[in-house]
Write a protein that holds these residues in place. Structure first.
Motif, short mmCIF file in Angstrom:
data_model
loop_
_atom_site.label_atom_id
_atom_site.label_comp_id
_atom_site.label_asym_id
_atom_site.label_seq_id
_atom_site.Cartn_x
_atom_site.Cartn_y
_atom_site.Cartn_z
N GLN A 271 0.81 -1.22 0.00
CA GLN A 271 0.00 0.00 0.00
C GLN A 271 0.85 1.27 0.00
N ASN A 272 2.00 1.23 0.69
CA ASN A 272 2.73 2.48 0.88
C ASN A 272 4.04 2.56 0.09
N LYS A 273 4.32 1.58 -0.75
CA LYS A 273 5.63 1.50 -1.40
C LYS A 273 5.91 2.69 -2.32
N LEU A 277 7.89 8.39 -3.78
CA LEU A 277 7.84 9.26 -4.95
C LEU A 277 7.54 10.70 -4.58
N CYS A 278 7.07 10.90 -3.37
CA CYS A 278 6.83 12.26 -2.88
C CYS A 278 8.09 12.80 -2.21
N THR A 279 8.36 14.08 -2.44
CA THR A 279 9.47 14.76 -1.79
C THR A 279 8.93 15.56 -0.62
N GLU A 286 2.73 16.39 -6.49
CA GLU A 286 3.40 15.19 -6.99
C GLU A 286 2.38 14.05 -6.97
N SER A 287 2.77 12.90 -7.51
CA SER A 287 1.90 11.73 -7.51
C SER A 287 2.64 10.60 -6.82
N CYS A 288 2.09 10.12 -5.69
CA CYS A 288 2.83 9.19 -4.83
C CYS A 288 2.04 7.94 -4.53
N ARG A 412 -0.73 13.33 -3.00
CA ARG A 412 -0.14 14.34 -3.89
C ARG A 412 0.89 15.23 -3.21
N HIS A 413 0.95 15.17 -1.87
CA HIS A 413 1.91 16.05 -1.17
C HIS A 413 2.12 15.51 0.23
N ILE A 414 3.38 15.56 0.68
CA ILE A 414 3.73 15.15 2.05
C ILE A 414 4.60 16.24 2.66
N LYS A 415 4.26 16.63 3.87
CA LYS A 415 5.08 17.60 4.60
C LYS A 415 5.33 17.07 6.00
N PHE A 416 6.60 16.84 6.32
CA PHE A 416 6.99 16.38 7.65
C PHE A 416 7.38 17.58 8.51
#
Length: 585
Positions: A271-273, A277-279, A286-288, A412-416
């Motif tokens: 599911q999460n592999k 692809l997201c920065t 983006e597409s992740c 589409r987007h990840i922010k840590f």
């Protein structure tokens, strides 16, 4: 994988030679070592000749007994650590059940050593273990199972990582390798001790001739161990003996390679592999891959009837997942932005879901989370991810973390971490417009970004023994009752203790009437996570103030200034108060 195996083995070996194992050694020596020694034979004289009759004093115990005990310990330790919390959660049982089961097993086997017929009944279920002549009263596997359950809480930073991974319910090969090698490493010193005990018993005639008496003594020692563990008496022994492995523990804990290898929060699955692809914090969409499931949630609130939410039901909506923990100051600074987005864009098709993933045990309590959510003005759905299952399914490692999912269910987007809220809001608006080209969006929220420059302030300072950060004293900082004294000098961005303290894995509390903390900090806001009932008095900038602490853990503001400043904070924690951490803004 080889690195994890090596880390697990070394971490287990360090634990296996630490003071916490000392109470178990007499049991291993007598039951695992001496009992497996070759029994004595006696000679009978008949007239003028000598006839030798091999007549063991006691029913012969196989020399494989030490290995069976260690096998049982490794199996029990591994299963309890990886699956114990999950099983107990499914059954709705308290976490202490397995420990009590281990203690009962030890007591019963102790009685069996004193009463052989009772031992036969106890070990009969394990007679399937391969032996030349299977005999239920010869095995030590059940004893190993009991010792493994009791031994589980005795560990260092490697087991802390294993426990977090195991509590998620998602057990990967790397976690199994780490856990099993840790168990083997921890058991090896015990096996060596048992074999040494057998060697001594074979060389000392008194041991060989008094097998029956040794069994009785071993049974008494085992029952005494079980009773002592009930009343935590072994802790007195550990307090009296310096932790001679603390240096090794610190080397393991502070190694960057080990930290990276033990970061098992991001276990990869089908599911999460594609999330790689997201920065982190990308400026554009983006597409992740398809958004992983929200899974294994203990409780929901702020939904109709507190019913669960399935992401598949939200197709057509833009979804923002906010991973947070209520006592985390970083999350507290992020929440105003999330609540503002919820209010501004809910009617335009945004669905915010707060995934509460606890750092501390007290953050698993639903009432605490609900009270905090109300305090922060959170009106969107909140999921209690107490086992960190959804956290792991998203390969998350940070508080807070934001995952933005489009109307088709794609990440589409990840922010840590904190900050860059303007970019996240811009991308929310883009996805809402793509989902519904005719939508009329309100003006951007414009919530002020108060994210501090983390390079300019002191990092979050945990006080518990397993998560300890920034301690500058010279004393051994491990769990138990300790006495501390302020050093002659103290570096910036550190804390030191003075007086008698009791340290646990998550917090510290004064052993006597009070304990003192001296904190050197850089920040414009200093907060302290406290619980229990009592007073905390602190002095800063020539002013002394007192906080009344009463109730469940909460974050208390100690001081606030206009700009980031360096200073010293002298804190006196009263009896009955637990201190968890300092946080800075």
């Amino acid at each position: 994988m080889l690195t994890l195996a090596l880390i697990g083995l070394i971490g287990g070996l360090v634990t296996g030679i630490s003071p916490c194992i000392l109470p178990v050694l007499p049991v291993i020596f007598l039951s695992g070592g001496v009992q497996s020694a070759k029994p004595s034979v006696h000679k009978e004289q008949n007239g003028g000749g000598v006839t030798t009759a091999d007549a063991p004093v006691e029913t012969k115990v196989p020399r494989s007994r030490p290995y069976l005990i260690i096998l049982g310990l490794v199996v029990s330790f591994t299963l309890v650590t990886l699956f114990g919390s999950l099983l107990l959660s499914i059954l709705g049982l308290p976490q202490d059940v397995l420990r009590w089961a281990g203690l009962i097993v030890l007591a019963l086997i102790g009685i069996g050593l004193i009463v052989p017929k009772f031992e036969h009944l106890l070990e009969k279920p394990f007679s399937w273990i391969p032996q030349r002549r299977p005999d239920a009263n010869r095995g030590g596997f059940a004893l190993g199972l009991g010792l493994g359950a009791v031994y589980v809480p005795c560990a260092g930073p490697v087991l802390a990582a294993i426990t977090v991974a195991g509590s998620t319910g998602k057990i990967g090969l790397d976690t199994v390798v780490l856990t099993s090698t840790f168990a083997i490493g921890a058991a090896l010193p015990l096996l060596i001790f048992a074999l040494a005990g057998r060697r001594v018993a074979e060389r000392v005639k008194a041991f060989r001739k008094r097998q029956r008496g040794i069994r009785i003594i071993a049974g008494i020692v085992m029952i005494a161990l079980a009773i002592g563990l009930v009343f935590n008496l072994p802790q007195l022994l550990q307090r009296a003996i310096p932790d001679y492995t603390s240096g090794l523990q610190n080397d393991i804990n502070n190694s960057e390679q080990v930290k990276k290898a033990l970061n098992l929060g991001g276990l990869e699955n089908d599911q999460n592999k594609d999330l790689d692809l997201c920065t982190d914090g990308a400026k554009d969409l983006e597409s992740c891959g398809k958004a992983p499931d929200i899974k294994d949630i203990q409780q929901w609130f702020n939904t109709p009837g507190n019913a669960p939410i399935d992401l598949a039901q939200l197709r057509g909506k833009v979804v923002l997942l906010d991973f947070w923990a209520y006592s985390c100051i970083n999350c507290q600074r992020s929440i105003p932005h999330v609540t503002a987005w919820d209010k501004a864009y809910r009617d335009a098709g945004l669905q915010v879901i707060g995934v509460h993933s606890p750092e501390y045990a007290f953050e698993k309590e639903p009432g605490n989370v609900k009270a905090a959510a109300d305090k922060f003005g959170i009106g969107y759905p909140v999921a209690l991810d107490n086992n960190l299952s959804t956290w792991t399914n998203y390969r998350n490692r940070f508080w807070p973390a934001h995952y933005l999912i489009d109307a088709d269910g794609t990440v589409r987007h990840i922010k840590f971490g904190e900050g860059d809220y303007a970019t996240t809001e811009k991308l929310i608006r883009e996805l809402l417009t793509k989902a519904n080209p005719g939508v009329r969006l309100p003006a951007a929220t414009g919530t002020a970004d108060d994210t501090p420059d983390t390079s300019a302030i002191t990092r979050e300072t945990y006080l518990g023994s397993t998560k300890r950060v920034n301690f500058a004293g010279t004393e051994d900082y491990t769990a138990g009752a300790k006495t501390f004294a302020y050093p002659a000098t103290q570096p910036p961005d550190t804390f030191v203790l003075n007086g008698d303290w009791t340290l646990t894995s998550q917090n510290i509390t004064p052993t006597g009437a009070e304990g003192k903390i001296l904190l050197n900090y850089r920040a414009k806001e200093v907060r302290m996570v406290l619980a229990g009932k009592g007073t905390v008095t602190y002095t800063a900038k020539g002013q002394t103030k007192t906080i009344q602490v009463d109730g469940t853990p909460n974050s208390y503001q100690l001081l606030s200034t206009q700009d980031i400043e360096a200073g010293a904070l002298d804190v006196t924690v009263g009896s009955g108060v637990q201190a968890f951490s300092f946080t800075f803004g």
